[in-house]
Design an enzyme around this catalytic site. Structure first.
Site, PDB file in Angstrom:
ATOM      1  N   GLY A 108       0.865  -1.180   0.000  1.00 36.31           N
ATOM      2  CA  GLY A 108       0.000   0.000   0.000  1.00 36.31           C
ATOM      3  C   GLY A 108       0.892   1.217   0.000  1.00 36.31           C
ATOM      4  O   GLY A 108       1.858   1.259  -0.746  1.00 36.31           O
ATOM      5  N   SER A 153       5.798  -5.438  -1.221  1.00 38.68           N
ATOM      6  CA  SER A 153       5.812  -4.040  -1.651  1.00 38.68           C
ATOM      7  C   SER A 153       6.145  -3.107  -0.479  1.00 38.68           C
ATOM      8  O   SER A 153       7.277  -3.134   0.016  1.00 38.68           O
ATOM      9  CB  SER A 153       4.474  -3.706  -2.317  1.00 38.68           C
ATOM     10  OG  SER A 153       4.543  -2.488  -3.011  1.00 38.68           O
ATOM     11  N   ALA A 154       5.203  -2.304   0.017  1.00 39.77           N
ATOM     12  CA  ALA A 154       5.492  -1.434   1.167  1.00 39.77           C
ATOM     13  C   ALA A 154       5.959  -2.252   2.371  1.00 39.77           C
ATOM     14  O   ALA A 154       6.807  -1.805   3.147  1.00 39.77           O
ATOM     15  CB  ALA A 154       4.256  -0.611   1.531  1.00 39.77           C
ATOM     16  N   HIS A 183       8.870  -3.101  -7.051  1.00 33.95           N
ATOM     17  CA  HIS A 183       8.282  -2.719  -8.356  1.00 33.95           C
ATOM     18  C   HIS A 183       9.354  -2.094  -9.253  1.00 33.95           C
ATOM     19  O   HIS A 183       9.048  -1.160 -10.005  1.00 33.95           O
ATOM     20  CB  HIS A 183       7.138  -1.700  -8.191  1.00 33.95           C
ATOM     21  CG  HIS A 183       5.977  -2.155  -7.354  1.00 33.95           C
ATOM     22  ND1 HIS A 183       4.902  -2.820  -7.874  1.00 33.95           N
ATOM     23  CD2 HIS A 183       5.713  -2.012  -6.032  1.00 33.95           C
ATOM     24  CE1 HIS A 183       4.021  -3.059  -6.899  1.00 33.95           C
ATOM     25  NE2 HIS A 183       4.499  -2.591  -5.793  1.00 33.95           N
ATOM     26  N   GLU A 241       8.961  -6.540 -10.505  1.00 37.81           N
ATOM     27  CA  GLU A 241       7.703  -7.238 -10.236  1.00 37.81           C
ATOM     28  C   GLU A 241       7.839  -8.696 -10.672  1.00 37.81           C
ATOM     29  O   GLU A 241       8.321  -8.974 -11.776  1.00 37.81           O
ATOM     30  CB  GLU A 241       6.547  -6.566 -10.982  1.00 37.81           C
ATOM     31  CG  GLU A 241       6.273  -5.165 -10.452  1.00 37.81           C
ATOM     32  CD  GLU A 241       4.977  -4.564 -10.990  1.00 37.81           C
ATOM     33  OE1 GLU A 241       4.396  -5.135 -11.928  1.00 37.81           O
ATOM     34  OE2 GLU A 241       4.546  -3.528 -10.441  1.00 37.81           O
TER      35      GLU A 241
END
Lengths: 225, 225
Positions: free
Chosen positions: A89, A123-124, A160, A196
């Site tokens: 997020g 991700s985060a 990413h 990714e």
């Protein structure tokens, strides 16, 4: 140090569902001993909906999910967890909430201690596992008390990661240029650009790159600056 | 209030040279009364090289450039300036340097005072002119003491605004999604997504969009959250 980390670049790969592309790695990582995973939904605004998504997915893999936002005492929830998963997020919102809930130190302790718990980030959730969030792609929508993160590995990750596009007409900085700007600053760390589809498995002092898209390592040139 | 601002999305447009795409607007903005422009090169690491680039370009337009980093006293340099131009680069580095050199308040005073000086910003220099840097695209390579910026306008800008690409296979958030995340937070401001090639001319309480690519305004829905 026996730390065990699975640091995933992205939660969803184009054309697939939530965590589909790494589900086999998740099962291999948590294994059969873990029954319940503590989920941290702080990176998205709607924590209930996010928990539902994670809970549904992990159920299909054979794991129950408890969410830290449903616990009366977040520090105690980390203290009693069998395993932890921090979802993606907004990295600034996530790190600020980790500090606001005073769980940064406790997560580090539980993962790094003797017989520590496995940590998965996406991700985060991968950004905050590293030394700092200085190489996130996210928009600084809130002001955290520090950019220092949980520090489970002594380097930074850019999730990413995107290679420069020679055909682009957009003049904003490429990811490569942004990471170079980071390395122009003193006392900065190496950065793993995790494309990714890639993820990093860390077991003790050994790191293994998984997935099909590979990664790019940016080291700071000692003579730079 | 007589403020006069020229807030440019991007310093260089694809296929052109530095500030080429907005040079007529720059001349119209500074006019014939301004002879010398105070340049702020804090957003890039090599301040000497950056100043040379700006100095050369402005010379072709009929203006001399003094750089704030060449002044013994940065606050006094702002105090005596006829006009100011803050160039692009990394917004976090820029804002931190503005605070480190204690010029945030003095720039605001000089621009907003009676018969204030004209302010031109480009990219990061546009971000710091707004209420905060919460909607920059840049990587948080250093930690500024606050995300609050000079506050010459009571809203935020997202420079280099990019429309969502329906053909993209990249799963990182689109610019639209990132700005929506910003608006999920309390007490957040409207955001002007300024596409490359666009610029905003502010005269007193009037704002005029210049350039050919237009902009997109994101307002926070009062019932959100």
């Amino acid at each position: 140090m026996k730390r065990r980390l699975l640091l995933v670049s992205n939660s969803t790969l184009h054309g697939g569902g939530y965590l589909d592309h790494c589900q086999q790695h998740i099962c291999d990582f948590f294994g059969k001993d873990v029954k319940r995973v503590l989920f941290v939904p702080y990176a998205l605004h709607d924590r209930d909906a996010y928990t539902k998504t994670a809970r549904n997915k992990f159920k299909t893999l054979g794991y129950e999910v408890d969410s830290i936002h449903e616990a009366a005492d977040p520090v105690a929830a980390v203290g009693g967890a069998e395993a932890i998963f921090i979802g993606g997020g907004n990295t600034f919102r996530l790190l600020k909430s980790l500090y606001d809930n005073k769980v940064v130190t406790e997560i580090r302790r539980r993962v790094m201690e003797q017989d520590g718990i496995p940590y998965m980030g996406s991700s985060a959730g991968t950004n905050v596992a590293t030394i700092s969030i200085n190489t996130t792609n996210d928009m600084p929508i809130v002001y955290p008390p520090s950019f220092s993160a949980i520090g489970l590995v002594p380097f930074n990750i850019n999730p990413h990661y995107l290679d420069p596009d020679p055909h682009s007409r957009h003049m904003g900085e490429t990811r490569e240029q942004r990471i170079t700007q980071y390395h122009e600053e003193p006392d900065t760390q190496s950065v793993l650009g995790l494309r990714e589809g890639s993820m990093l498995l860390v077991e003790g002092n050994k790191a293994t790159l998984l997935g099909s898209t590979k990664a790019r390592l940016f080291s700071r040139c000692p003579t730079l600056v």
